[in-house]
Design a protein around this motif. Structure first.
Motif, mmCIF file in Angstrom:
data_model
loop_
_atom_site.group_PDB
_atom_site.id
_atom_site.type_symbol
_atom_site.label_atom_id
_atom_site.label_comp_id
_atom_site.label_asym_id
_atom_site.label_seq_id
_atom_site.Cartn_x
_atom_site.Cartn_y
_atom_site.Cartn_z
ATOM 1 N N ILE A 256 0.842 -1.199 0.000
ATOM 2 C CA ILE A 256 0.000 0.000 0.000
ATOM 3 C C ILE A 256 0.874 1.245 0.000
ATOM 4 O O ILE A 256 0.635 2.198 -0.760
ATOM 5 N N ASN A 257 1.899 1.220 0.843
ATOM 6 C CA ASN A 257 2.817 2.369 0.858
ATOM 7 C C ASN A 257 3.484 2.530 -0.504
ATOM 8 O O ASN A 257 3.603 3.660 -1.019
ATOM 9 N N TYR A 258 3.906 1.394 -1.100
ATOM 10 C CA TYR A 258 4.538 1.440 -2.419
ATOM 11 C C TYR A 258 3.546 1.964 -3.453
ATOM 12 O O TYR A 258 3.880 2.824 -4.276
ATOM 13 N N GLN A 259 2.296 1.420 -3.382
ATOM 14 C CA GLN A 259 1.290 1.869 -4.340
ATOM 15 C C GLN A 259 0.953 3.338 -4.131
ATOM 16 O O GLN A 259 0.770 4.086 -5.097
ATOM 17 N N LEU A 260 0.845 3.746 -2.865
ATOM 18 C CA LEU A 260 0.591 5.169 -2.596
ATOM 19 C C LEU A 260 1.748 6.022 -3.099
ATOM 20 O O LEU A 260 1.532 7.097 -3.699
ATOM 21 N N LEU A 261 2.972 5.547 -2.855
ATOM 22 C CA LEU A 261 4.140 6.282 -3.337
ATOM 23 C C LEU A 261 4.159 6.323 -4.859
ATOM 24 O O LEU A 261 4.370 7.383 -5.463
ATOM 25 N N ALA A 262 3.850 5.132 -5.471
ATOM 26 C CA ALA A 262 3.804 5.071 -6.931
ATOM 27 C C ALA A 262 2.698 5.970 -7.467
ATOM 28 O O ALA A 262 2.883 6.709 -8.456
ATOM 29 N N ALA A 263 1.533 5.920 -6.794
ATOM 30 C CA ALA A 263 0.426 6.767 -7.221
ATOM 31 C C ALA A 263 0.797 8.234 -7.049
ATOM 32 O O ALA A 263 0.482 9.080 -7.907
ATOM 33 N N GLY A 264 1.461 8.559 -5.950
ATOM 34 C CA GLY A 264 1.911 9.946 -5.720
ATOM 35 C C GLY A 264 2.895 10.389 -6.788
ATOM 36 O O GLY A 264 2.794 11.502 -7.321
ATOM 37 N N ILE A 265 3.865 9.516 -7.064
ATOM 38 C CA ILE A 265 4.868 9.834 -8.094
ATOM 39 C C ILE A 265 4.188 9.972 -9.450
ATOM 40 O O ILE A 265 4.455 10.928 -10.203
ATOM 41 N N ALA A 266 3.260 9.017 -9.754
ATOM 42 C CA ALA A 266 2.539 9.083 -11.025
ATOM 43 C C ALA A 266 1.718 10.356 -11.085
ATOM 44 O O ALA A 266 1.661 11.032 -12.132
ATOM 45 N N PHE A 267 1.088 10.713 -9.970
ATOM 46 C CA PHE A 267 0.303 11.944 -9.928
ATOM 47 C C PHE A 267 1.204 13.155 -10.165
ATOM 48 O O PHE A 267 0.857 14.062 -10.935
ATOM 49 N N LEU A 268 2.374 13.168 -9.524
ATOM 50 C CA LEU A 268 3.321 14.273 -9.729
ATOM 51 C C LEU A 268 3.809 14.302 -11.178
ATOM 52 O O LEU A 268 3.902 15.382 -11.796
ATOM 53 N N VAL A 269 4.105 13.110 -11.728
ATOM 54 C CA VAL A 269 4.557 13.034 -13.119
ATOM 55 C C VAL A 269 3.458 13.558 -14.039
ATOM 56 O O VAL A 269 3.723 14.335 -14.984
ATOM 57 N N LEU A 270 2.197 13.144 -13.727
ATOM 58 C CA LEU A 270 1.091 13.628 -14.547
ATOM 59 C C LEU A 270 0.932 15.141 -14.428
ATOM 60 O O LEU A 270 0.710 15.838 -15.437
ATOM 61 N N ILE A 271 1.054 15.653 -13.213
ATOM 62 C CA ILE A 271 0.942 17.106 -13.024
ATOM 63 C C ILE A 271 2.057 17.807 -13.781
ATOM 64 O O ILE A 271 1.821 18.804 -14.495
ATOM 65 N N ILE A 272 3.267 17.259 -13.611
ATOM 66 C CA ILE A 272 4.404 17.866 -14.328
ATOM 67 C C ILE A 272 4.173 17.765 -15.834
ATOM 68 O O ILE A 272 4.380 18.728 -16.582
ATOM 69 N N ALA A 273 3.670 16.579 -16.263
ATOM 70 C CA ALA A 273 3.396 16.402 -17.694
ATOM 71 C C ALA A 273 2.321 17.366 -18.149
ATOM 72 O O ALA A 273 2.441 18.013 -19.213
ATOM 73 N N PHE A 274 1.257 17.506 -17.344
ATOM 74 C CA PHE A 274 0.198 18.451 -17.705
ATOM 75 C C PHE A 274 0.731 19.874 -17.734
ATOM 76 O O PHE A 274 0.384 20.678 -18.619
ATOM 77 N N VAL A 275 1.554 20.180 -16.736
ATOM 78 C CA VAL A 275 2.137 21.532 -16.702
ATOM 79 C C VAL A 275 3.005 21.736 -17.946
ATOM 80 O O VAL A 275 2.924 22.777 -18.629
ATOM 81 N N LEU A 276 3.847 20.737 -18.273
ATOM 82 C CA LEU A 276 4.720 20.867 -19.441
ATOM 83 C C LEU A 276 3.899 20.929 -20.724
ATOM 84 O O LEU A 276 4.168 21.761 -21.609
ATOM 85 N N ILE A 277 2.893 20.041 -20.785
ATOM 86 C CA ILE A 277 2.038 20.051 -21.973
ATOM 87 C C ILE A 277 1.292 21.378 -22.057
ATOM 88 O O ILE A 277 1.160 21.973 -23.139
ATOM 89 N N ASN A 278 0.811 21.832 -20.910
ATOM 90 C CA ASN A 278 0.090 23.096 -20.869
ATOM 91 C C ASN A 278 1.022 24.229 -21.299
ATOM 92 O O ASN A 278 0.632 25.114 -22.077
ATOM 93 N N ARG A 279 2.273 24.243 -20.804
ATOM 94 C CA ARG A 279 3.227 25.280 -21.187
ATOM 95 C C ARG A 279 3.517 25.196 -22.685
ATOM 96 O O ARG A 279 3.592 26.228 -23.362
ATOM 97 N N ARG A 280 3.703 23.986 -23.124
ATOM 98 C CA ARG A 280 3.978 23.817 -24.548
ATOM 99 C C ARG A 280 2.781 24.317 -25.360
ATOM 100 O O ARG A 280 2.970 25.016 -26.382
#
Length: 177
Positions: A129-153
């Protein structure tokens, strides 16, 4: 001598009186003897009856003693049988207690094993669960960063496109004017 005669006569009178009294007494004694004989006969009959009853009671006592002996033997054999059954029951109870103790020990071991497995699984699940939460958190951050980058682009493209359109408009406006 007269005195002597008188004395002899006086001495003779009481036996005559006694003789008369003796016959009355004899009759009374004979009646008493008959009554006594009757009583003796009754007593003899009663004694015979008591003797018969005593003999019957003695026979009953002998029979009871015989029954008592057989009952004592039966009781002794029943006691021995009961003791044997009790010993068998106690032996079975000891075996049952041992089997129950072994089963309880095995159950306790299984229960402890299950508790260890459950604790291990709980730790694994907590780790997962901790790993999945961490993975989900990282994926969420990656998605946010990706959205931010895509949005900037997109914003940069839009700005570039808008700038190009503005520039093209200005060129076109300036050429036409």
């Amino acid at each position: 001598m007269t005195v002597r005669k008188t004395l002899v006569i006086l001495l003779m009178i009481p036996p005559f009186l006694h003789a008369e009294n003796d016959s009355l007494r004899l009759n009374r004694l004979q009646q008493d003897i008959r009554i006594m004989e009757s009583r003796i006969s009754n007593v003899m009959q009663t004694q015979n009856q008591v003797l018969r009853e005593t003999q019957a009671l003695q026979l009953e006592l002998i029979r009871m003693e015989s029954n008592s002996d057989s009952l004592n033997q039966k009781v002794a054999s029943q006691i021995a049988e009961n003791q044997s059954q009790m010993e068998n029951f106690q032996a079975q109870q000891v075996q049952t207690e041992r089997a129950l103790n072994l089963a309880l020990d095995q159950f306790q071991e299984q229960f402890e094993d299950q508790n260890r497995v459950a604790a291990k699984l709980e730790a694994q699940l907590a780790g997962q669960i901790n790993y999945q939460l961490l993975a989900a958190g990282i994926a969420f951050l990656v998605l946010i960063i990706a959205f931010v980058l895509i949005n900037r682009r997109s914003v940069n493209r839009s700005l570039a496109s808008s700038q190009a359109s503005w520039n093209h408009f200005q060129d076109h406006f300036l050429k036409n004017n």
